[in-house]
Design a protein around this motif. Structure first.
Motif, PDB file in Angstrom:
ATOM      1  N   ALA A   1       0.873  -1.323  -0.084  1.00 17.10           N
ATOM      2  CA  ALA A   1       0.114  -0.299  -0.220  1.00 17.10           C
ATOM      3  C   ALA A   1       0.703   0.792  -0.204  1.00 17.10           C
ATOM      4  CB  ALA A   1      -1.184  -0.233   1.349  1.00 17.10           C
TER       5      ALA A   1
ATOM      6  N   HIS B   1       0.462  -6.473  -7.934  1.00 16.48           N
ATOM      7  CA  HIS B   1      -0.509  -5.394  -7.145  1.00 16.48           C
ATOM      8  C   HIS B   1      -1.901  -5.742  -7.862  1.00 16.48           C
ATOM      9  CE1 HIS B   1       3.021  -2.779  -6.008  1.00 16.48           C
ATOM     10  NE2 HIS B   1       3.589  -2.695  -6.699  1.00 16.48           N
ATOM     11  N   ARG B   2      -1.958  -6.251  -8.732  1.00 12.80           N
ATOM     12  CA  ARG B   2      -3.353  -6.255  -8.979  1.00 12.80           C
ATOM     13  C   ARG B   2      -3.835  -7.366  -8.178  1.00 12.80           C
ATOM     14  NH1 ARG B   2      -2.185  -6.551 -14.785  1.00 12.80           N
ATOM     15  NH2 ARG B   2      -1.456  -8.631 -14.638  1.00 12.80           N
TER      16      ARG B   2
ATOM     17  N   GLN C   1      -4.698  -5.928  -4.945  1.00  9.29           N
ATOM     18  CA  GLN C   1      -6.076  -4.631  -5.103  1.00  9.29           C
ATOM     19  C   GLN C   1      -7.238  -5.366  -5.153  1.00  9.29           C
ATOM     20  OE1 GLN C   1      -5.751  -1.752  -8.358  1.00  9.29           O
ATOM     21  NE2 GLN C   1      -7.255  -0.710  -7.775  1.00  9.29           N
ATOM     22  N   ALA C   2      -7.230  -5.784  -5.947  1.00 11.83           N
ATOM     23  CA  ALA C   2      -8.590  -7.631  -5.380  1.00 11.83           C
ATOM     24  C   ALA C   2      -8.726  -8.048  -4.406  1.00 11.83           C
ATOM     25  CB  ALA C   2      -8.283  -8.049  -6.917  1.00 11.83           C
TER      26      ALA C   2
ATOM     27  N   GLY D   1      -8.323  -6.264  -1.578  1.00  7.08           N
ATOM     28  CA  GLY D   1      -8.246  -5.214  -0.610  1.00  7.08           C
ATOM     29  C   GLY D   1      -6.919  -4.555   0.494  1.00  7.08           C
TER      30      GLY D   1
ATOM     31  N   THR E   1      -5.009  -3.251  -1.297  1.00 12.04           N
ATOM     32  CA  THR E   1      -4.465  -1.300  -1.026  1.00 12.04           C
ATOM     33  C   THR E   1      -5.935  -0.938  -1.840  1.00 12.04           C
ATOM     34  OG1 THR E   1      -3.517  -2.229  -4.029  1.00 12.04           O
ATOM     35  CG2 THR E   1      -1.656  -2.494  -1.756  1.00 12.04           C
ATOM     36  N   ASP E   2      -5.401   0.707  -1.990  1.00  9.05           N
ATOM     37  CA  ASP E   2      -6.262   1.379  -2.567  1.00  9.05           C
ATOM     38  C   ASP E   2      -6.525   1.632  -4.200  1.00  9.05           C
ATOM     39  OD1 ASP E   2      -7.708   0.835  -0.370  1.00  9.05           O
ATOM     40  OD2 ASP E   2      -6.863   3.255   0.413  1.00  9.05           O
ATOM     41  N   ALA E   3      -5.572   1.117  -4.817  1.00  7.50           N
ATOM     42  CA  ALA E   3      -4.467   1.974  -6.510  1.00  7.50           C
ATOM     43  C   ALA E   3      -3.706   0.466  -6.525  1.00  7.50           C
ATOM     44  CB  ALA E   3      -4.353   3.484  -6.382  1.00  7.50           C
ATOM     45  N   ASP E   4      -3.002   0.580  -7.891  1.00  5.07           N
ATOM     46  CA  ASP E   4      -2.074  -0.384  -8.328  1.00  5.07           C
ATOM     47  C   ASP E   4      -1.406   1.006  -9.042  1.00  5.07           C
ATOM     48  OD1 ASP E   4      -0.602  -2.220  -9.965  1.00  5.07           O
ATOM     49  OD2 ASP E   4      -2.297  -2.814 -11.451  1.00  5.07           O
TER      50      ASP E   4
END
Length: 321
Positions: A54, A94-95, A98-99, A101, A103-106
């Protein structure tokens, strides 16, 4: 590299590798490659003080691409293609985060791999092809007749090796033949990628070699087998394998004294290059090769530096002093 990684990074890496192995079913070798690439990336993040995915910025991922190309982390510098592969692993991680939850962004989404140089396919000259084919199948026995027909057909049609050794006898068509006449045209039905069939003309040299093989060669080879419909047979009467076809080509290249690397795909490249050099339309060549997109075929239209120099020397009014 730091001796240890933050436990937060290690935990997410373990989860991702487990996901790849269990849910996506990747092989052991592929998983090992992912682990190697992502461990190197994780150490890069640790050096930057990023303890969690993150915390990673787009600039961190961009910097990693430079690290890979230069080997500035003490690792092996990578080629553009290997860098692209390593970056693909980073993006996947990174994907996944994010999937899940985490991290908020990639941060890797807009990072691009270095541009790869497009290499020209290797093609033999017309003279080298002639020497190669002349060296194939010397003699009049069943195997020499088969070898000559095989290589003549590969070059005449531009077929992939898998397409040509996969041919059955009834895939060869003789147009214009009746009881009183020799064939005016010959075609072959090749089954390409995605089971897409295409009909390709067969030139007179290949037609003559095929005729000789079918009349004097194949019956002798077929006598040792169990009635397979395959066009090209081995000495046991079974379908000729791709590996055996490679060996046929290698022997012919050695006899012809051709030093450049030669593979069945070399004949396919030579087929396309010689057609285009002779003025064939690129879309016609696309159909003959069975390419889904003309973009794939257009690589053969690229001009080599040697050709550029020759044309320049022959045409520019002040090229020669």
């Amino acid at each position: 590299m730091p001796d240890t990684l933050p436990e937060t990074l290690q935990a997410v890496l373990r989860d991702y590798l487990a996901h790849l192995g269990v849910e996506r079913g990747l092989s052991g070798n592929t998983l090992a490659a992912y682990r190697r690439d992502l461990t190197r990336y994780a150490h890069h993040l640790a050096r930057l003080g990023r303890a969690r995915l993150a915390d990673v910025l787009e600039a961190d991922v961009t910097a990693y691409v430079s690290v890979l190309r230069q080997g500035s982390d003490g690792g092996t510098p990578l080629s553009p293609s290997s860098t692209a592969r390593a970056l693909a692993a980073v993006r996947g991680w990174h994907r996944f985060a994010q999937a899940e939850g985490l991290t908020d962004a990639d941060p890797s989404a807009e990072v691009h791999a270095p541009q790869q140089l497009r290499r020209l396919p290797h093609a033999l000259s017309v003279d080298d092809v002639a020497r190669l084919l002349a060296a194939a199948g010397t003699g009049d026995g069943p195997v020499p007749l088969r070898d000559r027909a095989l290589l003549e057909l590969l070059y005449s049609t531009g077929g992939r090796i898998s397409e040509v050794v996969g041919l059955d006898v009834d895939a060869v068509g003789w147009l214009g033949r009746d009881d009183a006449e020799e064939p005016e045209h010959a075609v072959v039905r090749l089954l390409g990628k995605g089971s897409k069939e295409r009909v390709v003309p067969v030139g007179s040299y290949a037609r003559t070699a095929l005729d000789a093989y079918l009349v004097r060669g194949r019956p002798a080879l077929a006598a040792a087998g169990r009635g397979t419909p395959a066009l090209f047979l081995n000495t046991r009467g079974a379908r000729l394998s791709r590996q055996s076809a490679w060996a046929v080509l290698r022997r012919a290249a050695e006899r012809a004294g051709i030093d450049a690397p030669v593979s069945p795909h070399t004949l396919r490249h030579s087929f396309a290059t010689h057609l285009l050099a002779g003025g064939a339309d690129v879309r016609v060549v696309q159909e003959l090769l069975g390419h889904a997109s003309v973009t794939t075929t257009q690589i053969y239209t690229m001009v080599t530096p040697e050709a550029l120099r020759e044309v320049y020397a022959a045409t520019h009014p002040r090229a020669l002093g």
